[in-house]
Write a protein that holds these residues in place. Structure first.
Motif, short mmCIF file in Angstrom:
data_model
loop_
_atom_site.label_atom_id
_atom_site.label_comp_id
_atom_site.label_asym_id
_atom_site.label_seq_id
_atom_site.Cartn_x
_atom_site.Cartn_y
_atom_site.Cartn_z
N ALA A 172 0.81 -1.19 0.00
CA ALA A 172 0.00 0.00 0.00
C ALA A 172 0.85 1.25 0.00
CB ALA A 172 -0.92 0.00 1.22
N LEU A 173 2.13 1.09 0.31
CA LEU A 173 3.04 2.23 0.32
C LEU A 173 3.49 2.61 -1.06
CD1 LEU A 173 5.25 1.14 3.34
CD2 LEU A 173 3.37 2.78 3.35
N SER A 174 3.14 1.80 -2.06
CA SER A 174 3.53 2.06 -3.45
C SER A 174 5.03 2.08 -3.62
CB SER A 174 2.92 3.39 -3.94
OG SER A 174 1.52 3.32 -3.89
N LEU A 175 5.72 1.18 -2.93
CA LEU A 175 7.17 1.13 -3.04
C LEU A 175 7.55 0.45 -4.33
CD1 LEU A 175 8.13 0.10 0.57
CD2 LEU A 175 7.76 2.37 -0.37
N ALA A 176 8.72 0.84 -4.87
CA ALA A 176 9.21 0.19 -6.09
C ALA A 176 9.46 -1.27 -5.82
CB ALA A 176 10.49 0.87 -6.56
N GLY A 177 8.96 -2.12 -6.71
CA GLY A 177 9.24 -3.55 -6.60
C GLY A 177 8.42 -4.26 -5.54
N CYS A 178 7.36 -3.62 -5.01
CA CYS A 178 6.63 -4.23 -3.92
C CYS A 178 5.64 -5.28 -4.37
CB CYS A 178 5.89 -3.15 -3.13
SG CYS A 178 5.15 -3.72 -1.60
N SER A 179 5.27 -5.27 -5.62
CA SER A 179 4.28 -6.24 -6.08
C SER A 179 4.83 -7.64 -5.96
CB SER A 179 3.90 -5.95 -7.52
OG SER A 179 5.02 -6.01 -8.36
N THR A 180 3.95 -8.57 -5.58
CA THR A 180 4.35 -9.96 -5.43
C THR A 180 4.58 -10.59 -6.79
OG1 THR A 180 3.08 -10.13 -3.41
CG2 THR A 180 3.68 -12.18 -4.48
N LEU A 181 5.74 -11.19 -6.97
CA LEU A 181 6.07 -11.81 -8.24
C LEU A 181 5.67 -13.27 -8.23
CD1 LEU A 181 9.60 -10.28 -8.84
CD2 LEU A 181 7.38 -9.44 -9.62
N ALA A 182 5.49 -13.82 -9.42
CA ALA A 182 5.17 -15.25 -9.52
C ALA A 182 6.30 -16.08 -8.96
CB ALA A 182 4.93 -15.62 -10.98
N THR A 183 5.96 -17.12 -8.25
CA THR A 183 6.95 -17.95 -7.58
C THR A 183 6.78 -19.39 -7.98
OG1 THR A 183 6.89 -16.46 -5.69
CG2 THR A 183 7.83 -18.63 -5.31
N ASP A 218 -0.61 -21.17 -8.71
CA ASP A 218 -0.37 -20.02 -9.57
C ASP A 218 1.04 -19.46 -9.47
OD1 ASP A 218 -0.34 -18.78 -7.14
OD2 ASP A 218 -2.09 -17.51 -7.49
N GLY A 219 1.89 -20.12 -8.69
CA GLY A 219 3.28 -19.69 -8.64
C GLY A 219 3.64 -18.91 -7.40
N ASN A 220 2.66 -18.36 -6.67
CA ASN A 220 2.95 -17.59 -5.47
C ASN A 220 3.08 -18.52 -4.27
OD1 ASN A 220 2.75 -15.21 -6.92
ND2 ASN A 220 0.58 -14.96 -6.48
N THR A 221 4.27 -18.59 -3.69
CA THR A 221 4.45 -19.37 -2.47
C THR A 221 4.44 -18.41 -1.30
OG1 THR A 221 5.73 -21.07 -3.60
CG2 THR A 221 5.94 -20.96 -1.21
#
Length: 568
Positions: A14-25, A89-92
């Motif tokens: 929610a802080l809109s930090l760079a790279g904060c989105s969860t990537l596929a795992t 879906d890849g997210n662990t």
């Protein structure tokens, strides 16, 4: 068909930090090139006959931490109708603990619905990188009796594991890549499944796949795009696609390879070829002794000098004596904070004539160059093997300061900190990692780390910012990097004044409180000792002494409230 509910609320994002989105795992090994290692041994894990549904569901989550065979162990707990169609879906997601409660359903005794909840603490990204998170997990899972045995018949398309299973089933290992200037190797921490039978080839494959997304902006990738790890043959690591690399480039890649394998406990010496010839010309067997200049743990293998700020003067601490350094920084009584490098460069914040704080840079005992002023200046942090210093002005502006070529003035350049937008509060502490690729900050008592990327010689940015150690609840007052890449943190909490924090945020552990008294306002460390300034004095602690529970006063500084400086 029942559609499961899944909620993952990640406060950090929610802080809109760079790279904060969860990537596929995908925690299975990722082999995007030609080499395929020996398959890992399949663990014997599965449901027990007659097992109650809640207990079976808990074991399902434990089995989900075993990624081999496309999660074959976890699939054994599923009904045959969905065993092959379940496609994570890849997210662990890593949760602190799994809480299971029953959703009341009296219409069918052979069907049970459970609500599963947990506090999300992190995500395992593709390639085993750990990304800290702070949020909530909630899902509903349906179970039915099939031929007298309970099995899962409906569940979300994701993998969830508990923190304990991460520790039980995976081991952290460091891959090494060159930081952006190419002068030193930096660690890229990955979590690798413990059941992997070919750790060495797994590590080499990961090197060839390149750095993780989190550290990539700070890394110079020296491996050609078309290079391939072709596997091992007769104990030789074979590579192709490196014909265009000159001898220097091959040697640098060999150093990256050797230090990664060595620090993972893979015994040497190592033999490697590139396009049919020795990876390093005329060298058949490679050892760490061949690449000592690239040792990523050099600072951990030597004991740097200790300094301290005492009564607003800088002192050298040696043996049982503290001696003021030569020059005005050792006698003026104006020093607020300081940093000293291994090559004798000092950056200090002192009180200026107009009552503001001012940064000065120079050599110990030599002339000083006056630089930036501000209402407040943070303790300076020096770049490794360079004279450049970083400092925070008035709690908001990060500035990189570099002496001019003639050493007569300081060139001031503001660091791009747009990745920090949306984080409330002032930056009270900023510390560069030993190789200068990472930065750790305290903002309003909370801990954040980021990656340093050099867009051009005159432009530097902090990117990929993440909050760590949210458990501390905004009580952090001071922090510094340890030689192994972890952080030590001093807090205002009386019950737990000092903590150790892994660089990826995966673990936070309290150091013995013993006789140390909060608040801890200054901290530093070398490979064997942690130094901290508490409410009374400067103390030291040796983590290697496993039975130690008390902090001791520093010889030569007994009874003095000094701020430690480790010259690294």
């Amino acid at each position: 068909m029942y559609i499961p509910r899944l909620t993952v609320l990640v406060a950090a994002c929610a802080l809109s930090l760079a790279g904060c989105s969860t990537l596929a795992t995908d925690t299975k090994p990722q082999f995007l090139r030609s080499y395929e290692p020996t398959a890992s041994e399949e663990p014997e894990v599965g449901p027990q006959p007659g097992q109650e549904p809640d207990l079976l569901l808990r074991e399902f989550f434990s089995a989900s931490a075993i990624p081999t065979g496309d999660y074959a162990a976890a699939r054994a707990f599923l009904a045959p109708s969905i065993r092959q169609t379940w496609a994570p879906d890849g997210n662990t997601l890593v949760v602190n603990a799994v809480d299971i409660t029953t959703v009341f359903d009296s219409s069918n005794s052979n069907r049970r619905v459970f609500t599963v909840r947990g506090s999300v603490i992190g995500t395992l990204e593709e390639g085993g990188s750990y990304l800290p998170e702070n949020g909530a997990y909630e899902a509903e899972i349906t179970m039915e009796k099939i031929q007298g045995e309970w099995r899962v018949t409906d569940l979300p398309q994701n993998v969830v594991i508990e923190r304990t299973e991460l520790r039980n089933q995976y081991q952290p290992q460091n891959l090494y890549f060159y930081e952006s200037t190419g002068s030193s190797l930096i660690a890229d921490r990955r979590w690798i499944f413990s059941g992997e039978n070919s750790l060495n080839t797994e590590l080499v494959t990961m090197i060839m796949e390149g750095p993780s997304a989190r550290i990539k902006p700070a890394v110079a990738d020296i491996v050609p795009r078309d290079a391939i790890f072709a596997g091992m043959e007769g104990g030789v690591y074979r590579f192709t696609g490196m014909a265009d690399m000159d001898e220097s480039q091959r040697r640098r890649f060999a150093a990256q390879l050797v230090w990664t394998l060595s620090n993972a406990g893979v015994p040497g010496p190592y033999s490697a070829t590139a396009d049919g010839t020795n990876l390093v010309p005329d060298v058949e067997l490679l050892t760490t002794d061949d690449f000592v200049e690239f040792n990523p743990r050099t600072s951990a293998d030597s004991v740097p000098a200790l300094y301290a700020v005492i009564d607003a003067n800088v002192h050298s601490v040696m043996g049982n004596e503290a001696t003021p350094v030569a020059g005005p920084l050792g006698a003026s009584g104006e020093v607020q904070s300081a940093e000293v490098s291994a090559n004798g460069v000092i950056a200090a914040v002192r009180v200026s004539g107009n009552g503001k704080s001012q940064l000065v840079i120079g050599e110990l005992g030599g002339p000083l160059i006056e630089s930036i002023e501000g209402r407040t200046l943070s303790r300076p942090s020096l770049e490794h093997d360079r004279d450049a210093a970083w400092i925070v002005v008035d709690g908001t502006t990060v500035v990189r300061l570099v002496p001019s070529s003639d050493k007569n003035r300081i060139v001031e350049r503001e660091v791009n900190t747009s990745a920090l937008e949306g984080i409330p509060g002032e930056i009270s502490v900023l510390r560069l990692s030993p190789a200068g690729a990472r930065v750790a900050m305290i903002i309003d008592g909370r801990i954040f780390t980021g990656v340093v990327t050099r867009v051009s010689p005159g432009e530097t940015r902090i990117v990929n910012v993440h909050e760590l150690a949210t458990e501390l609840g905004g009580t952090a007052l001071t922090l510094d990097w340890q030689p192994d890449g972890s952080l030590i943190v001093g807090t205002s909490t009386p019950e737990a004044p000092v903590w150790r924090l892994e660089q990826d945020g995966s673990s936070l552990s309290m150091l013995p409180a013993g006789n140390i008294t909060a608040p801890v306002v200054s901290i530093a460390a070398n490979r064997s000792t942690i130094y901290a300034t508490d409410a009374r004095t400067m103390l030291q602690f040796s983590p290697s002494e496993t039975d130690a529970v008390f902090w001791r006063e520093v010889p030569g500084l007994q009874g003095l409230r000094a701020a430690p400086i480790v010259a690294d």
